[in-house]
Scaffold this active site. Structure first.
Site, PDB file in Angstrom:
ATOM      1  N   ASP A  74       0.834  -1.196   0.000  1.00 17.50           N
ATOM      2  CA  ASP A  74       0.000   0.000   0.000  1.00 17.50           C
ATOM      3  C   ASP A  74       0.875   1.255   0.000  1.00 17.50           C
ATOM      4  O   ASP A  74       0.619   2.206  -0.741  1.00 17.50           O
ATOM      5  CB  ASP A  74      -0.935  -0.021   1.211  1.00 17.50           C
ATOM      6  CG  ASP A  74      -1.800   1.215   1.308  1.00 17.50           C
ATOM      7  OD1 ASP A  74      -2.559   1.482   0.357  1.00 17.50           O
ATOM      8  OD2 ASP A  74      -1.715   1.921   2.335  1.00 17.50           O
ATOM      9  N   GLU A 118      -1.876  -5.353  -3.669  1.00 18.69           N
ATOM     10  CA  GLU A 118      -0.945  -4.631  -2.803  1.00 18.69           C
ATOM     11  C   GLU A 118       0.151  -5.552  -2.283  1.00 18.69           C
ATOM     12  O   GLU A 118       1.324  -5.155  -2.212  1.00 18.69           O
ATOM     13  CB  GLU A 118      -1.697  -3.980  -1.640  1.00 18.69           C
ATOM     14  CG  GLU A 118      -2.587  -2.840  -2.068  1.00 18.69           C
ATOM     15  CD  GLU A 118      -3.445  -2.281  -0.946  1.00 18.69           C
ATOM     16  OE1 GLU A 118      -3.970  -1.180  -1.134  1.00 18.69           O
ATOM     17  OE2 GLU A 118      -3.577  -2.936   0.109  1.00 18.69           O
TER      18      GLU A 118
END
Length: 179
Positions: A56, A127
């Site tokens: 992320d 992610e």
């Protein structure tokens, strides 16, 4: 014998995934970790959750750098709005679908019953994959991988924002001129 078959099947999945994503891992165990959902892990620590956390941030950094470089006239607020759309769960799930990451996931038995994977699970695996690439090959590998996805997404978000601004301006003029 069964564990050899599992290992062989896992290796096949990892090979297919590397072909799909266009990146070869020096350490395939990083890819394996990125593709392991909590339901398919022996322990929570063996799942992709930690990688998701790092991915992320890598995604956010590469996106912010692109916005900063590409739009020197944009203020912080404008760049923040674009970044939010580009790194959103929806966008990450879409990127995951483009790569067919759902077909490479290592899931627990209960999760395999579902034909359609939830959007958040697809976003999480994207992610985690970003983090695995970053840890395996550094930013030199992660940034080009991400740019394949975020560049068109940035363009789309900016274009949509511009179209919405024109509509908004037209509405203001029409309301002012014609009540």
């Amino acid at each position: 014998m069964a564990s050899e078959l599992t290992t062989s099947r896992e290796q096949e999945i990892l090979e297919q995934c590397q072909d799909a994503i266009g990146y070869r891992f020096e350490r395939p165990e990083m890819l394996r970790a990125a593709l392991t959902h909590t339901s398919g892990a022996n322990t929570r620590a063996a799942s992709n959750e930690r990688l998701e956390f790092l991915g992320d941030s890598v995604l956010g950094l590469v996106t912010c750098e692109q916005l900063f470089l590409r739009f020197p006239d944009y203020q912080e607020g404008e760049m923040t709005k674009i970044k939010s759309a580009v790194v959103s769960r929806t966008a990450c799930a879409q990127f995951s679908q483009e790569l067919s990451l759902g077909s490479f996931l290592f899931l627990g038995r209960g999760m395999k019953v579902n034909l359609e994977l939830p959007c958040n699970l697809l976003a999480d695996v994207f992610e985690a994959l970003v983090a695995a690439i970053y840890l395996d090959g550094g930013m030199e590998a992660a940034a080009p991988f991400l740019l394949r996805f975020i560049t068109p997404e940035i363009d789309r978000v900016v274009r949509d924002a511009a179209n919405n601004n024109y509509k908004s301006l037209l509405q203001q003029v029409v309301q002012r001129e014609f009540g």
